[in-house]
Scaffold this motif. Sequence first.
Motif, PDB file in Angstrom:
ATOM      1  N   ALA A  50      73.503  72.719  73.508  1.00  0.00           N
ATOM      2  CA  ALA A  50      73.713  74.318  72.884  1.00  0.00           C
ATOM      3  C   ALA A  50      75.464  72.643  72.425  1.00  0.00           C
ATOM      4  O   ALA A  50      76.206  72.276  73.344  1.00  0.00           O
ATOM      5  CB  ALA A  50      74.539  75.033  73.486  1.00  0.00           C
ATOM      6  N   ASP A  51      76.176  73.034  71.033  1.00  0.00           N
ATOM      7  CA  ASP A  51      77.069  72.465  70.688  1.00  0.00           C
ATOM      8  C   ASP A  51      77.806  73.175  69.807  1.00  0.00           C
ATOM      9  O   ASP A  51      77.944  74.273  69.328  1.00  0.00           O
ATOM     10  CB  ASP A  51      76.594  71.413  69.400  1.00  0.00           C
ATOM     11  N   PRO A  52      79.241  73.285  70.691  1.00  0.00           N
ATOM     12  CA  PRO A  52      80.089  74.088  69.971  1.00  0.00           C
ATOM     13  C   PRO A  52      80.657  73.806  68.702  1.00  0.00           C
ATOM     14  O   PRO A  52      80.612  74.603  67.539  1.00  0.00           O
ATOM     15  CB  PRO A  52      81.395  73.513  71.031  1.00  0.00           C
ATOM     16  N   GLU A  53      80.178  72.522  67.883  1.00  0.00           N
ATOM     17  CA  GLU A  53      80.628  72.555  66.748  1.00  0.00           C
ATOM     18  C   GLU A  53      79.743  72.763  65.847  1.00  0.00           C
ATOM     19  O   GLU A  53      79.803  73.165  64.340  1.00  0.00           O
ATOM     20  CB  GLU A  53      80.922  70.994  66.531  1.00  0.00           C
ATOM     21  N   THR A  54      78.003  72.441  66.269  1.00  0.00           N
ATOM     22  CA  THR A  54      77.139  72.962  65.044  1.00  0.00           C
ATOM     23  C   THR A  54      76.883  74.354  65.715  1.00  0.00           C
ATOM     24  O   THR A  54      76.001  75.078  64.659  1.00  0.00           O
ATOM     25  CB  THR A  54      76.287  71.456  65.291  1.00  0.00           C
ATOM     26  N   THR A  55      76.363  74.946  67.206  1.00  0.00           N
ATOM     27  CA  THR A  55      75.227  75.915  67.349  1.00  0.00           C
ATOM     28  C   THR A  55      75.932  76.920  67.010  1.00  0.00           C
ATOM     29  O   THR A  55      75.063  77.535  66.271  1.00  0.00           O
ATOM     30  CB  THR A  55      74.991  76.030  68.749  1.00  0.00           C
ATOM     31  N   PRO A  56      76.409  77.499  66.662  1.00  0.00           N
ATOM     32  CA  PRO A  56      77.447  79.037  66.490  1.00  0.00           C
ATOM     33  C   PRO A  56      76.921  79.327  64.792  1.00  0.00           C
ATOM     34  O   PRO A  56      76.470  80.273  63.953  1.00  0.00           O
ATOM     35  CB  PRO A  56      78.403  78.955  67.257  1.00  0.00           C
ATOM     36  N   ALA A  57      76.976  77.967  63.857  1.00  0.00           N
ATOM     37  CA  ALA A  57      77.027  78.027  62.819  1.00  0.00           C
ATOM     38  C   ALA A  57      75.968  77.683  62.403  1.00  0.00           C
ATOM     39  O   ALA A  57      75.293  78.838  61.324  1.00  0.00           O
ATOM     40  CB  ALA A  57      77.817  77.106  62.142  1.00  0.00           C
ATOM     41  N   ALA A  58      74.944  77.298  62.874  1.00  0.00           N
ATOM     42  CA  ALA A  58      73.314  76.862  62.700  1.00  0.00           C
ATOM     43  C   ALA A  58      72.625  78.265  63.099  1.00  0.00           C
ATOM     44  O   ALA A  58      71.958  78.688  62.089  1.00  0.00           O
ATOM     45  CB  ALA A  58      72.776  75.657  63.084  1.00  0.00           C
ATOM     46  N   SER A  59      73.091  78.749  64.317  1.00  0.00           N
ATOM     47  CA  SER A  59      72.816  80.418  64.754  1.00  0.00           C
ATOM     48  C   SER A  59      73.115  81.176  63.416  1.00  0.00           C
ATOM     49  O   SER A  59      72.120  82.102  63.476  1.00  0.00           O
ATOM     50  CB  SER A  59      73.051  80.730  65.679  1.00  0.00           C
ATOM     51  N   ALA A  60      73.965  81.499  63.507  1.00  0.00           N
ATOM     52  CA  ALA A  60      74.594  82.326  61.797  1.00  0.00           C
ATOM     53  C   ALA A  60      74.304  82.233  60.569  1.00  0.00           C
ATOM     54  O   ALA A  60      73.394  83.343  60.101  1.00  0.00           O
ATOM     55  CB  ALA A  60      75.950  82.522  61.609  1.00  0.00           C
ATOM     56  N   THR A  61      73.460  81.147  60.458  1.00  0.00           N
ATOM     57  CA  THR A  61      72.896  80.571  58.888  1.00  0.00           C
ATOM     58  C   THR A  61      71.515  81.246  59.225  1.00  0.00           C
ATOM     59  O   THR A  61      70.853  82.002  58.494  1.00  0.00           O
ATOM     60  CB  THR A  61      73.163  79.049  58.384  1.00  0.00           C
ATOM     61  N   LEU A  62      71.120  80.871  60.163  1.00  0.00           N
ATOM     62  CA  LEU A  62      69.230  81.419  60.488  1.00  0.00           C
ATOM     63  C   LEU A  62      69.446  82.908  60.222  1.00  0.00           C
ATOM     64  O   LEU A  62      68.386  83.136  59.150  1.00  0.00           O
ATOM     65  CB  LEU A  62      69.135  80.861  61.818  1.00  0.00           C
ATOM     66  N   ILE A  63      69.907  83.448  61.160  1.00  0.00           N
ATOM     67  CA  ILE A  63      69.523  84.829  61.183  1.00  0.00           C
ATOM     68  C   ILE A  63      70.228  85.316  59.806  1.00  0.00           C
ATOM     69  O   ILE A  63      69.763  85.724  59.576  1.00  0.00           O
ATOM     70  CB  ILE A  63      70.514  85.462  62.181  1.00  0.00           C
TER      71      ILE A  63
END
Length: 437
Positions: free
Chosen positions: A414-427
């Motif tokens: 998990a990376d604060p800079e990339t994981t939240p954004a990547a997760s939102a994009t995929l969903i």
Amino acid sequence: MTQRSRWPRRGLGIVVAAAASAAAVALGGCSPDAATPTLTWYINPDNGGQARIAEACTDEAGGAYRISTSLLPNDAPGQREQLVRRLASEDSSIDIMSLDPVYVAEMAHADYLAPVPAQYEEEFTSGVIASSVESSTRRDELVAAPFWANTQLLWYRKSVAEAAGLDMSRPVTWDQVIDAAAGQGKRVSVQGIRAESLTVWLNALIESAGGHIVSNPDADSPDAVDLGLNSDAGRDAAAIMAKIGEAGVGGPQLSNQDENGSMLEFQSDDGGFMVNWPFVYAATKASVDEGALDAAVLDDMGWALYPRVDADTESRPPLGGINLGVGAFSEHRDLAFDAVQCIRTPEHQSEYFLTDGNAPSNLAAFDDPEVQREFPAAAEIAESLRISAPRPLTPYYNEVTGGVQKTWHPVTAADPETTPAASATLILEILRGERLL
């Protein structure tokens, strides 16, 4: 009410064979005749508690109806799949169903649930944990009845906390817990497996940080869903997961570790801290009683409220449990709601807590003296339920949790800079039909 049975109280998912044999039979109280309506209650696996409640409520109905039970699959996604498939074909045999709270919104959105009649609304909500009522409601309409609830506590080895200088009578943060474990070469046992338990953990972190995975759960179309993952709360959650990996306190099995695995790790010499459901206390006690575990482990076991993300902000522990829905296509909806009223009385809820270890949704049930004697953590469980937060109450939960599990696993990456954004994009792409899970 039937006499209270002294069955072993073990954790959800540990013992299901007894439930399968007890729930598969049709239950009757006073040998009702063929004209007596039979209500079928689709139950989730347990140690037989729902079957015994069905028998008691059949007796209490005085011949007005009888309740038989039918066992659903072991896991929540399997339960959802079976119920959705049958409800989509307007199956009239589904009178009552035990629903994981995360699927209530989907069922209601599809018009698979009969709305709760006004005469029961106050009884089904008065004195009930707020998050359980919230998870039973869709667009301000009560569509299910809270039955039992569940939550997670922070479990700790007293010796480890004392050596670290942590005052466990006061709220502690994730940073404090991780640092305390790292300083002594101990573990912070969490559920990092790519499964629903990962979504449970992430949701609790984001809610504790003041955010939400889904910002508008009432959205009626998938392309209207707003996500709160790519936010300060989402980045705080990723930072905690990353720190557990960087500090080396997650252990080598972290990416495959579920609730039972977390418990076994906590019981080992590496045990330090753990977030988990209350079943772990009864299971640990049972292992000690059976001679499989040293009594010193149980004596060293303490419990407290879920860790905070920020020291000044109250945590929002996970909400689990079961809500009771009445099938929209049932031929006996009025009788089914009468049966639900019986099933979820505080007396039956406290009995279920004692026999199966599943906490009540009605706070009055915690006042039962036997509950307080048998569950030393009862007060903390009740308080944790009071401040708990449900997972996203959206009709599209299946897509949301699937996307979460794909993008936040392994948690050590998990990376604060990339994981939240990547997760939102995929969903969002999944919701719009642009990607498949």
